[in-house]
Design a protein around this motif. Sequence first.
Motif, short mmCIF file in Angstrom:
data_model
loop_
_atom_site.label_atom_id
_atom_site.label_comp_id
_atom_site.label_asym_id
_atom_site.label_seq_id
_atom_site.Cartn_x
_atom_site.Cartn_y
_atom_site.Cartn_z
N ASP A 37 -7.95 -3.53 -6.67
CA ASP A 37 -7.61 -2.80 -7.81
C ASP A 37 -5.82 -2.79 -8.03
OD1 ASP A 37 -9.50 -4.03 -9.67
OD2 ASP A 37 -9.92 -1.70 -9.68
N ALA A 38 -5.20 -3.29 -8.55
CA ALA A 38 -3.54 -2.94 -7.69
C ALA A 38 -2.77 -2.47 -8.88
CB ALA A 38 -2.64 -4.28 -6.65
N LEU A 39 -1.94 -1.26 -8.80
CA LEU A 39 -1.22 -1.07 -10.53
C LEU A 39 -0.05 -1.84 -10.09
CD1 LEU A 39 -0.69 1.41 -12.24
CD2 LEU A 39 0.71 2.41 -10.38
N LEU A 40 0.16 -3.06 -11.31
CA LEU A 40 1.60 -3.23 -11.46
C LEU A 40 2.63 -2.02 -12.48
CD1 LEU A 40 2.45 -6.54 -12.87
CD2 LEU A 40 1.45 -5.92 -14.89
N LEU A 78 -2.63 0.54 -4.95
CA LEU A 78 -1.98 -0.87 -4.15
C LEU A 78 -0.84 -0.97 -5.92
CD1 LEU A 78 -4.98 -3.04 -3.05
CD2 LEU A 78 -3.35 -1.51 -1.54
N GLU A 79 0.18 -1.31 -5.15
CA GLU A 79 1.34 -1.94 -6.35
C GLU A 79 1.42 -3.33 -6.20
OE1 GLU A 79 4.37 0.22 -5.99
OE2 GLU A 79 3.83 2.05 -6.00
N VAL A 80 1.19 -3.93 -7.53
CA VAL A 80 2.17 -5.62 -6.98
C VAL A 80 3.46 -5.97 -7.12
CG1 VAL A 80 1.00 -7.62 -8.89
CG2 VAL A 80 -0.60 -5.70 -8.98
N PRO A 81 3.87 -6.13 -6.80
CA PRO A 81 5.37 -6.63 -6.99
C PRO A 81 5.40 -7.79 -7.95
CG PRO A 81 4.90 -7.18 -4.67
CD PRO A 81 3.56 -6.79 -5.29
N PRO A 118 7.23 -2.29 -15.29
CA PRO A 118 6.84 -2.81 -13.69
C PRO A 118 6.70 -1.10 -12.82
CG PRO A 118 8.14 -4.93 -13.84
CD PRO A 118 8.14 -3.95 -14.94
N ILE A 119 6.25 -1.01 -11.65
CA ILE A 119 5.93 0.36 -11.11
C ILE A 119 6.83 0.07 -10.08
CG2 ILE A 119 4.77 -0.53 -9.29
CD1 ILE A 119 5.05 3.03 -10.86
N LEU A 121 0.41 -1.39 -0.12
CA LEU A 121 0.04 0.09 -0.20
C LEU A 121 1.09 1.36 0.00
CD1 LEU A 121 -2.88 1.43 0.12
CD2 LEU A 121 -2.71 1.55 2.88
N VAL A 122 1.02 1.95 -1.27
CA VAL A 122 1.05 3.66 -1.17
C VAL A 122 0.88 4.19 -1.02
CG1 VAL A 122 2.94 2.39 -2.81
CG2 VAL A 122 1.28 3.91 -3.45
N GLY A 123 -0.17 4.65 -0.14
CA GLY A 123 -1.08 5.46 -0.05
C GLY A 123 -1.96 6.26 -0.90
N LEU A 124 -2.31 7.44 -0.73
CA LEU A 124 -3.33 7.67 -1.57
C LEU A 124 -3.16 9.11 -2.65
CD1 LEU A 124 -6.33 8.82 -2.18
CD2 LEU A 124 -6.41 10.58 -0.94
#
Length: 582
Positions: free
Chosen positions: A116-119, A39-42, A138-139, A18-21
Amino acid sequence: MAAGSVRRPAGRRLALLLVGLLTVVGWAGAQGRAPAAALEVPVEQVVVGDEGYAVTAGPGDRLERFPVEVLGVLHDGGNGFPLVLVRADGPFIERTGGVAAGMSGSPVYLATEHGDALLGAIGYVFPNADHRVALVTPIADMRAADRGWPPARVEVPGYGEAVPVATPVLLSGVSTRAAALLEPLFGDARVTPLPVQLSGTAPADADAAFRLEPGSAIAVSLISGDVQVSAVGTVTAVEDGRLLAFGHPFLGSGAVALPFVPAYVTAIVPSSEVPFKLANVGARVLGTIEQDRPTALAGRLDREPPTVAVSLSLLGSAGEQRYAYRVAADERLYPVLVATGALQLIDRALGATDGGFAELAWEITLRGGERVNLLEQVNHPSDIALAAAQLAGGPLAVLAANRYRGADVERVSLNVRLDDRQRVASLEEAVLESEEVAAGDAAHVHLRLQPHRERAVVRTVTVPLPSDLAGEVTLLIRGGAVPRATGDLELDEKEIDAPRTFGELLDALRSRVQASELVVEAVTEDGELRRLLRAPFPFVVTGHERVELSVLPAEDADAPLGAEPQRDAEQDGGATDGTDGR
C-alpha cells in the motif's frame, strides 16, 4: 476494504518512492490502522481505475478504513498543483452519507505490487452533489507546503465545482452568535468553517491515552480556557517529529504558531450540503502548527507555541464575575479572538440580548513589560453585549495593524462595567453666545442635548481659543466616538498629532478620545485642524454640529472677553451640574 484485497490493474507497473518508516504510534492490530512503512505514489503514475482505501477517525475514535477508486487526475486545476478525483465507498461511507467535513487530511493509499502506497490526503468535496466523490491533494505537494495558492473552487468536468472539505469550527462553551465574530478570519481563506456547531470538552484522562497517527483527529486551537474555539481535521502523516494534516489551508495565513490538541469524534452527521463530524476537544498540547499553506498544515510535535493570556472581569447587577482564557499570539487573529471570547462571556453573564451601557478598562501588557491602560464607553439600544465585545478588540486591532514594530502582546486584562440603562444623549443644537471672540479668550457654546427618554438638557461649554488663532474659523462639535463631519471643508491634515513612532502610538492609545466626551475642534481658513476641547459627560454623546466663529486679534477687540463661569440649565429652566474641559 483490507489492504490485501486491493489489486492494481494487471500489466501496469507503478514507480514508487520509499520514504521510510513513519514515526507513528497506534493501535496494534486495529482494523483501520495505516501501513507502518509508507510507499508514496507519484501522481504522474496514477491512472483511472486505480484502487485503494482511506483512513479516518470515526465515532468512538475508531480508525475507519473505506475503499476508494481513482476516477481521474486534474494535472492543472488552476491551483498550481495536481488533484486526484476519487470515489469513496463501503459501509462506513454509506452510514456517514459521504465524505464529511472533518475528514480533510484523511490519508489515501493505493494498492501496488510492493504494498500500500500513500497517494495524499482528502482535501476537496462537492457540496450539494455526490458526497462520495472527493479530490485528493498529493502527498508530494503537501510536503512542499509552500507552493501556489489553491483556488476557492475547482471546476471538474462532469462533476461541477469542488471546494475544500469544510473545516468545522467546533465550539465548546461558545454560542453560534459569538462564533459569527470569527467570520472575518475566514474572509480570504480557501476554507469555509462549515458548519459552526457546539462540541464538548474531552475528559481529563482521555488525553493521556490519545495516540497520534495517520487518520486520527486533531483540533487546531484558537481559544482555550473558559471559552474554546478549535478547528477539527485529520492527520495525514507523522514522521521525524513533524506532522502533515488537513490537505488544504485552514485560514491560509502562511507561517503561524498555533497549538494543536487531541480531538475525539463522537458522531458523523449526514447533511444534504456536506456531512460533518462532531468532536470533543482535548486540552493537552501535542505540538505547534507552523505552516498554514495551500496544500496542508505542517507542524512540529512536542513544541508549545506562545499564547496571549486574557483575564475578563464583568461587573453588573449580579456582582463581579471573573473569567480567563488564552488566544493564539498571532496579531492577525488575537483582536477577533479576544472579542469572540468576550461576547460569549458577557452573554453568559447577562442571560439576555438587550440594550444598555458598558464602560471598558484595558491593561495591555507587552512582552517587554510596557503597559497600555485606556478607558472607553459604548451604548447600544438593543445589543450591548455585542457592542461591548466588538469594542473589546479595538485597541488590540490598532496594535496589530501598526506599521512601526511587532506589538508582542503578552497579557490583556479587561474590566467591563455593565448597566442595563440607556446612558446616551444626542447633540441636537449648538449656538454661539457671540460670533466674534478675541484670540486668547474663550468662546461660549450653548448646547442642547437629548438624553434617552429624559428631558432635554442645555449646557454651556467654554472653549479656550489659542492666542495664535485668528480669522474665520469653523468649530466642529461632536461626540468622542462620532466620525468628524467636515462637509465641504478642505483639511490640511485629517488627523491631529498623528503618531510617528511606536511609542507615540502607545501614547495616542492611552489618551484617545472617549465616547462619553464632547470634542470641539477648529478648522482655520488655511485648512488647519486643531483640537480645542475635550469635555467629559456622564453618558455617551452622539451627533455633531458646526458653528462659524470670527476670531479677532486681541488688540482689535473692543474689550477683553473674559471667561465666564459655565452655565447649565435644563430646558424647563432648572439648573444642572456644570461640565468643562479637562
